[in-house]
Design an enzyme around this catalytic site. Structure first.
Site, PDB file in Angstrom:
ATOM      1  N   ASP A 137       0.372  -0.997  -0.070  1.00 42.96           N
ATOM      2  CA  ASP A 137      -0.247  -0.375  -0.203  1.00 42.96           C
ATOM      3  C   ASP A 137       0.489   0.973  -0.050  1.00 42.96           C
ATOM      4  O   ASP A 137       0.869   2.755  -0.799  1.00 42.96           O
ATOM      5  CB  ASP A 137      -0.783  -0.072   1.574  1.00 42.96           C
ATOM      6  CG  ASP A 137      -1.685  -0.791   1.669  1.00 42.96           C
ATOM      7  OD1 ASP A 137      -2.041  -1.407   0.191  1.00 42.96           O
ATOM      8  OD2 ASP A 137      -2.468  -1.418   2.126  1.00 42.96           O
TER       9      ASP A 137
ATOM     10  N   GLU B 112       2.399  -0.750   4.948  1.00 44.53           N
ATOM     11  CA  GLU B 112       1.104  -1.314   4.343  1.00 44.53           C
ATOM     12  C   GLU B 112      -0.265  -0.452   5.862  1.00 44.53           C
ATOM     13  O   GLU B 112       0.339  -0.639   6.847  1.00 44.53           O
ATOM     14  CB  GLU B 112       1.063  -3.096   4.707  1.00 44.53           C
ATOM     15  CG  GLU B 112      -0.003  -3.396   3.628  1.00 44.53           C
ATOM     16  CD  GLU B 112       0.236  -4.315   2.612  1.00 44.53           C
ATOM     17  OE1 GLU B 112      -0.313  -3.896   1.544  1.00 44.53           O
ATOM     18  OE2 GLU B 112       1.503  -4.538   2.411  1.00 44.53           O
TER      19      GLU B 112
ATOM     20  N   LYS C  23      -3.828  -1.364   6.974  1.00 44.10           N
ATOM     21  CA  LYS C  23      -5.150  -2.621   6.495  1.00 44.10           C
ATOM     22  C   LYS C  23      -6.400  -2.573   7.760  1.00 44.10           C
ATOM     23  O   LYS C  23      -6.179  -1.921   8.819  1.00 44.10           O
ATOM     24  CB  LYS C  23      -4.953  -3.917   6.519  1.00 44.10           C
ATOM     25  CG  LYS C  23      -3.926  -4.732   6.043  1.00 44.10           C
ATOM     26  CD  LYS C  23      -4.033  -4.486   4.325  1.00 44.10           C
ATOM     27  CE  LYS C  23      -3.602  -5.244   2.887  1.00 44.10           C
ATOM     28  NZ  LYS C  23      -3.445  -4.818   2.087  1.00 44.10           N
TER      29      LYS C  23
END
Length: 276
Positions: free
Chosen positions: A90, A110, A112
């Site tokens: 990401d 990243e 999430k």
């Protein structure tokens, strides 16, 4: 790392004035996508360490990963079915150029989100097949994060540090009980260690059960049956109270990990730092 190298890194941080140089009005955006914060982190590193050269990229090809594995051992990195295969964390990758002109990873990030129970309860929305439940059983989508973690670990197998940070938010990643009130006045308590709700235990496989909300960038070496094993652990950060991450908090964590990477790489950045 020699003390002189560490002192030079610290000196450049001080002269760059630390993270305050980046927290200006333009940085106060409300887009929680971690790739935006990565660009701010790169800019801050350039301010703190002006003698070093950094770059940002969004993806890493399987060819590059296999080539890195081949350098470790020719038996590794042999299999590739899709020539164009790549991974795309990401937040992408931030790298620094070392004394030999090689790009070295200093940060991979990243973000999430999993579990909308808090939002649903606040909105008065019931869930489930019969729309009569306050909570939804947690899914397994977060486990897809393992692919990128494993691939970066492969790419960095020859390094003694692992700058992978995973930011979690949502009701599936609580570390404490949270009580939410519905619009009708009824209170609902989300129990953090409920196996139906919590998914943190599935993710701690990527950090060997070491503490979360902790910088684990520097690899740990353990002895087992007379053999020394190097552990590459993802640094997992979660908003354990169910709140959202804000950009400044993420940037602070990311900078901490990136600085650790640079300290681990100091011997390979020695010429540049010495010529400062």
């Amino acid at each position: 790392m020699k003390k002189g190298q560490s002192d030079r890194l610290t000196l450049q941080q001080t002269e760059g004035q630390g993270p305050i140089t980046i927290f200006h009005k333009d940085a106060q955006i409300h887009d929680k996508e971690v790739n935006n914060t990565s660009l701010f982190v790169k800019k801050q590193l350039e301010i703190e360490f002006p003698i070093l050269t950094f770059r940002y990229r969004k993806d890493l090809s399987k060819k590059e990963i296999n080539a890195a594995l081949q350098k470790v051992d020719s038996y590794l990195g042999q299999t590739l079915f899709v020539e164009s295969a790549s991974i795309r964390p990401d937040g992408g990758l931030i790298e620094v150029k070392d004394d030999n002109g090689q790009w070295r990873v200093v940060l991979v990030s990243e973000a999430k989100h999993q579990g909308k129970d808090i939002e649903n309860i606040r909105a008065g929305k019931l869930v489930g097949t019969k729309k009569n439940q306050d909570l939804m059983a947690a899914g397994n989508a977060i486990e897809r994060a393992y692919k990128n973690i494993d691939e970066i670990a492969n790419y960095m197998l020859a390094e003694h540090y692992f700058p992978y940070v995973l930011f979690l938010e949502g009701s599936n990643f609580l570390t404490q009980n949270v009580t939410i009130q519905r619009p009708d006045g009824r209170s609902v308590t989300l129990t953090y260690n409920d196996g139906i709700l919590n998914r943190l235990d599935r993710l701690t496989a990527s950090n060997y059960g070491m503490p979360i909300n902790t910088n684990l960038c520097e690899n740990r070496f353990v002895k087992c049956n007379g053999t020394t094993i190097m552990l590459q652990a993802a640094s997992i950060y979660t908003k354990g109270d169910g709140n959202h991450w804000n950009e400044n908090d993420m940037i602070m964590v990311m900078l901490n990990i990136a600085r650790t990477s640079l300290k681990m790489l100091a011997k390979d950045l020695f010429t540049q730092l010495s010529n400062r």
